[in-house]
Design a protein around this motif. Sequence first.
Motif, short mmCIF file in Angstrom:
data_model
loop_
_atom_site.label_atom_id
_atom_site.label_comp_id
_atom_site.label_asym_id
_atom_site.label_seq_id
_atom_site.Cartn_x
_atom_site.Cartn_y
_atom_site.Cartn_z
N THR A 148 -12.81 17.86 39.72
CA THR A 148 -14.06 18.55 39.38
C THR A 148 -14.52 18.26 37.96
O THR A 148 -15.48 18.88 37.47
CB THR A 148 -13.88 20.07 39.56
OG1 THR A 148 -12.75 20.52 38.79
CG2 THR A 148 -13.66 20.42 41.02
N LEU A 167 -16.18 26.02 49.03
CA LEU A 167 -15.59 25.23 47.95
C LEU A 167 -14.19 24.77 48.34
O LEU A 167 -13.83 23.61 48.13
CB LEU A 167 -15.53 26.07 46.67
CG LEU A 167 -14.91 25.36 45.45
CD1 LEU A 167 -15.76 24.18 45.02
CD2 LEU A 167 -14.73 26.35 44.30
N LEU A 205 -12.48 21.04 48.38
CA LEU A 205 -11.42 20.68 47.45
C LEU A 205 -10.04 20.54 48.10
O LEU A 205 -9.29 19.61 47.77
CB LEU A 205 -11.32 21.73 46.33
CG LEU A 205 -12.39 21.67 45.24
CD1 LEU A 205 -12.19 22.81 44.26
CD2 LEU A 205 -12.34 20.33 44.51
N ILE A 262 -19.70 18.91 45.98
CA ILE A 262 -19.98 20.26 45.48
C ILE A 262 -21.46 20.41 45.16
O ILE A 262 -22.08 21.43 45.47
CB ILE A 262 -19.10 20.57 44.25
CG1 ILE A 262 -17.64 20.69 44.66
CG2 ILE A 262 -19.57 21.84 43.55
CD1 ILE A 262 -16.67 20.81 43.50
N LEU A 315 -17.94 20.43 37.05
CA LEU A 315 -18.14 21.73 37.68
C LEU A 315 -18.20 22.81 36.60
O LEU A 315 -17.35 22.85 35.71
CB LEU A 315 -16.98 22.03 38.64
CG LEU A 315 -16.98 23.41 39.30
CD1 LEU A 315 -18.16 23.55 40.26
CD2 LEU A 315 -15.66 23.66 40.04
N ILE A 340 -23.24 22.67 38.32
CA ILE A 340 -22.80 21.47 37.62
C ILE A 340 -23.31 21.51 36.19
O ILE A 340 -24.49 21.77 35.95
CB ILE A 340 -23.31 20.19 38.32
CG1 ILE A 340 -22.94 20.19 39.81
CG2 ILE A 340 -22.76 18.95 37.63
CD1 ILE A 340 -21.46 20.21 40.10
N ARG A 356 -17.18 26.03 35.79
CA ARG A 356 -16.18 26.91 36.38
C ARG A 356 -16.57 28.39 36.30
O ARG A 356 -16.26 29.17 37.22
CB ARG A 356 -14.82 26.69 35.69
CG ARG A 356 -14.35 25.27 35.85
CD ARG A 356 -12.97 25.02 35.25
NE ARG A 356 -12.68 23.61 35.31
CZ ARG A 356 -12.35 22.96 36.42
NH1 ARG A 356 -12.24 23.63 37.55
NH2 ARG A 356 -12.12 21.67 36.41
N ALA A 381 -14.91 15.13 43.65
CA ALA A 381 -15.45 16.31 44.33
C ALA A 381 -16.83 16.72 43.83
O ALA A 381 -17.47 17.59 44.44
CB ALA A 381 -14.48 17.49 44.16
N ILE A 382 -17.31 16.13 42.76
CA ILE A 382 -18.55 16.61 42.15
C ILE A 382 -19.75 16.46 43.08
O ILE A 382 -20.53 17.42 43.27
CB ILE A 382 -18.81 15.88 40.81
CG1 ILE A 382 -17.78 16.35 39.77
CG2 ILE A 382 -20.22 16.17 40.30
CD1 ILE A 382 -17.82 17.83 39.45
N HIS A 430 -8.62 20.02 38.64
CA HIS A 430 -9.43 19.82 37.43
C HIS A 430 -9.93 18.38 37.34
O HIS A 430 -11.08 18.14 36.94
CB HIS A 430 -8.61 20.17 36.19
CG HIS A 430 -8.60 21.63 35.86
ND1 HIS A 430 -7.84 22.54 36.56
CD2 HIS A 430 -9.26 22.35 34.91
CE1 HIS A 430 -8.04 23.76 36.06
NE2 HIS A 430 -8.89 23.66 35.06
#
Length: 203
Positions: free
Chosen positions: A43, A87, A91, A53, A68, A62, A70, A49-50, A40
């Motif tokens: 993201t 993904l 991650l 991604i 993210l 996004i 979800r 990680a944004i 969490h």
Amino acid sequence: MTGRPPVIGLTGGIGSGKSAAADRFADRGAAVVDSDLIAHQLTAAGGAAIEPIRQAFGNEVITAEGALDRGIMRALAFEQPEARKRLEAILHPMIRAESERQCQTANAPYVMLVVPLLIESGVFRERCQRIVVVDCPESVQVERVKARSGLSDAQVRAIMDAQISRHDRLAAADDIIDNSGDLDALFAQVDRLHECYLRLQSA
């Protein structure tokens, strides 16, 4: 205390009560390293990680706040198994690295490493001196998840089907916490295991 503290892996199916058990271990003095919490953070808006991604899936996954989305990502992953693998390729290395850093720097009698897919993951499993599984009947899992998330019975079952079976999870356990009852019963079992895990330091 010298050296690194022992690492106990904690896992269980969705809705089994992993978080309640982990919170109790933390109250008793364990250092809790939670892979879901790390995910969490990675993201969330500004998380590491944004951008990877965004590059892999585009801006549509996004949110306007920069986190993210979800819901969209979950739907995409269920519809396209390849999307889920992409993904995870982003991650999982980040989660493993951060969880290892937290395990190494923990200042506690032992570390409780909380990983939903611990049994399936060779890397996480190899870190653990013991594995404790939080367990309850599948019907209880379904009702708990529906009550907290608003997902349908079919959606919860789909998530459960994507996880290792209850039988295989229990077969891999060194210790089992039965969470089919109330919180007091859960806490009593955690407290007993806590006393056992304290002794691992000097083992």
